[in-house]
Design a protein around this motif. Structure first.
Motif, short mmCIF file in Angstrom:
data_model
loop_
_atom_site.label_atom_id
_atom_site.label_comp_id
_atom_site.label_asym_id
_atom_site.label_seq_id
_atom_site.Cartn_x
_atom_site.Cartn_y
_atom_site.Cartn_z
N SER A 21 -39.81 -18.88 56.83
CA SER A 21 -39.24 -17.60 56.40
C SER A 21 -38.91 -16.73 57.60
CB SER A 21 -40.22 -16.86 55.48
OG SER A 21 -40.44 -17.58 54.28
N GLN A 22 -39.78 -16.75 58.57
CA GLN A 22 -39.59 -15.95 59.79
C GLN A 22 -38.34 -16.38 60.55
OE1 GLN A 22 -42.82 -14.66 63.01
NE2 GLN A 22 -42.44 -16.84 63.07
N ALA A 23 -38.16 -17.69 60.69
CA ALA A 23 -36.99 -18.22 61.39
C ALA A 23 -35.71 -17.84 60.65
CB ALA A 23 -37.10 -19.73 61.54
N TYR A 24 -35.74 -17.96 59.32
CA TYR A 24 -34.57 -17.61 58.50
C TYR A 24 -34.24 -16.13 58.68
CZ TYR A 24 -31.97 -16.09 54.39
OH TYR A 24 -31.05 -15.49 53.56
N ALA A 25 -35.25 -15.26 58.55
CA ALA A 25 -35.03 -13.82 58.60
C ALA A 25 -34.53 -13.36 59.96
CB ALA A 25 -36.33 -13.09 58.25
N LEU A 26 -35.07 -13.92 61.03
CA LEU A 26 -34.63 -13.50 62.35
C LEU A 26 -33.19 -13.95 62.62
CD1 LEU A 26 -35.80 -11.98 64.80
CD2 LEU A 26 -36.27 -14.20 65.85
N GLY A 27 -32.88 -15.19 62.22
CA GLY A 27 -31.53 -15.69 62.40
C GLY A 27 -30.51 -14.87 61.62
N LYS A 28 -30.83 -14.56 60.38
CA LYS A 28 -29.93 -13.77 59.55
C LYS A 28 -29.73 -12.38 60.14
CE LYS A 28 -29.13 -12.11 54.85
NZ LYS A 28 -29.61 -12.08 53.45
N SER A 29 -30.79 -11.78 60.65
CA SER A 29 -30.71 -10.44 61.22
C SER A 29 -29.86 -10.43 62.49
CB SER A 29 -32.12 -9.91 61.53
OG SER A 29 -32.91 -9.88 60.36
N PHE A 30 -30.06 -11.43 63.33
CA PHE A 30 -29.24 -11.55 64.55
C PHE A 30 -27.77 -11.65 64.19
CE2 PHE A 30 -32.82 -11.64 67.18
CZ PHE A 30 -32.46 -11.85 68.52
N ARG A 31 -27.45 -12.49 63.22
CA ARG A 31 -26.05 -12.67 62.83
C ARG A 31 -25.45 -11.39 62.27
NH1 ARG A 31 -28.32 -17.47 60.97
NH2 ARG A 31 -28.37 -16.68 58.80
N GLN A 32 -26.26 -10.68 61.48
CA GLN A 32 -25.77 -9.44 60.88
C GLN A 32 -25.44 -8.39 61.93
OE1 GLN A 32 -27.70 -8.40 57.24
NE2 GLN A 32 -27.24 -6.23 57.41
N PHE A 33 -26.13 -8.45 63.07
CA PHE A 33 -25.88 -7.50 64.15
C PHE A 33 -24.95 -8.08 65.22
CE2 PHE A 33 -29.26 -5.35 62.09
CZ PHE A 33 -29.21 -4.03 62.50
N GLY A 34 -24.34 -9.21 64.89
CA GLY A 34 -23.37 -9.80 65.79
C GLY A 34 -23.97 -10.40 67.05
N LEU A 35 -25.20 -10.86 66.94
CA LEU A 35 -25.90 -11.42 68.10
C LEU A 35 -26.08 -12.93 67.94
CD1 LEU A 35 -28.76 -8.76 68.34
CD2 LEU A 35 -26.68 -8.83 69.75
N GLU A 36 -26.02 -13.64 69.03
CA GLU A 36 -26.31 -15.07 69.01
C GLU A 36 -27.80 -15.26 69.29
OE1 GLU A 36 -23.92 -17.49 71.50
OE2 GLU A 36 -22.02 -16.69 70.76
N MET A 37 -28.43 -16.14 68.52
CA MET A 37 -29.86 -16.36 68.71
C MET A 37 -30.12 -17.80 69.16
SD MET A 37 -33.09 -15.86 66.09
CE MET A 37 -33.03 -17.51 65.40
N GLU A 38 -30.63 -17.92 70.36
CA GLU A 38 -31.00 -19.24 70.86
C GLU A 38 -32.41 -19.57 70.41
OE1 GLU A 38 -30.53 -19.18 75.08
OE2 GLU A 38 -28.37 -18.82 74.99
N ASP A 39 -32.76 -20.85 70.49
CA ASP A 39 -34.11 -21.28 70.09
C ASP A 39 -35.19 -20.55 70.89
OD1 ASP A 39 -33.02 -23.00 68.27
OD2 ASP A 39 -33.18 -24.77 69.54
N SER A 40 -34.90 -20.26 72.14
CA SER A 40 -35.87 -19.59 73.00
C SER A 40 -36.17 -18.17 72.50
CB SER A 40 -35.36 -19.52 74.44
OG SER A 40 -34.11 -18.84 74.50
N ALA A 41 -35.18 -17.55 71.84
CA ALA A 41 -35.38 -16.21 71.31
C ALA A 41 -36.38 -16.24 70.16
CB ALA A 41 -34.06 -15.61 70.85
N LEU A 42 -36.28 -17.25 69.30
CA LEU A 42 -37.21 -17.38 68.19
C LEU A 42 -38.62 -17.62 68.72
CD1 LEU A 42 -37.98 -17.69 65.22
CD2 LEU A 42 -37.27 -20.08 65.35
N SER A 43 -38.76 -18.50 69.68
CA SER A 43 -40.07 -18.79 70.26
C SER A 43 -40.67 -17.55 70.90
CB SER A 43 -39.94 -19.91 71.31
OG SER A 43 -41.18 -20.18 71.91
N LEU A 44 -39.84 -16.79 71.60
CA LEU A 44 -40.31 -15.56 72.24
C LEU A 44 -40.76 -14.56 71.19
CD1 LEU A 44 -40.65 -13.74 74.73
CD2 LEU A 44 -38.22 -13.13 74.50
#
Length: 228
Positions: A21-44
């Motif tokens: 759920s956390q991975a889904y929510a962070l990815g969706k939020s990044f996209r909504q704000f026009g940001l690219e999210m790399e795997d390292s961002a999720l881990s961080l």
């Protein structure tokens, strides 16, 4: 005669898979704000979020500070500027509560145990998020009650949190209650402080580095059925 008549279930990463759920929510939020999210961002983010929650459990930061501070720290580490932290936190929290993933077919386990033991959710999550996830998953219709730290006024593992929960459970007896959860610092320490049996859900085989009293250790939630 059964050992226990009351189960206190942790929610995130016990009944429900919080990591997905956390991975889904962070990815969706990044996209909504026009940001690219790399795997390292999720881990961080996971590391930062865990640190903030542990500090909250210790009373070092408030829930409000946690909800925005973790993203302020994340964006500082990623050198991302000009983001409305409060707005981002709200978008993330809404996304987090919009999905759920069962662990070990927990829904059918809780349904199977219904009527045999009383089952309550004990969680430190945000009230609106947890209520929504539990409603969407259908667990709220199976469980006998839901105790969310924001509503109780204290977080796990504080003894006061459990004392208030216990008062809300009819005919509660400590010797007949068991807490099941994945977190040593929150669930197992809380159970130790509250004086009830502790069942550590540890599918990854982690080490009990806090030297807490663990009455039972399981790798699959269905093992609880044999314990009770």
């Amino acid at each position: 005669m059964k050992k226990f008549d009351t189960i206190l279930w942790d929610v995130d990463q016990t009944l429900l898979d919080f990591e997905l759920s956390q991975a889904y929510a962070l990815g969706k939020s990044f996209r909504q704000f026009g940001l690219e999210m790399e795997d390292s961002a999720l881990s961080l983010y996971v590391d930062i979020n865990n640190t903030y929650w542990k500090r909250h459990e210790l009373g070092e930061v408030s829930k409000a500070e946690l909800l925005t501070g973790r993203f302020r720290t994340l964006f500082s580490e990623l050198a991302i500027k000009d983001i409305d932290i409060g707005n981002f936190a709200s978008v993330y929290q809404e996304a987090l509560g919009s999905v759920f993933y069962f662990r070990d077919d927990s829904y059918n386990l809780c349904r199977r145990l219904k009527g045999r033991v009383r089952q309550y959710a004990v969680t430190n999550g945000v009230t609106s998020t947890q209520q929504n996830k539990l409603h969407l998953s259908g667990l709220d219709k199976i469980l006998d009650g839901i105790f969310i730290s924001e509503e109780i006024g204290y977080p796990k593992p504080q003894k006061k949190y459990f004392e208030i929960c216990f008062k809300k459970i009819p005919d509660f007896r400590k010797e007949k209650a068991i807490i099941v959860g994945d977190s040593l610092s929150s669930d197992m320490r809380g159970g130790n402080e509250a004086g009830i049996a502790c069942c550590w859900y540890n599918p990854e085989g982690k080490e009990n580095n806090l030297e807490l009293k663990i009455d039972y250790e399981i790798k699959n939630l269905w093992e609880v059925e044999k314990i009770i």
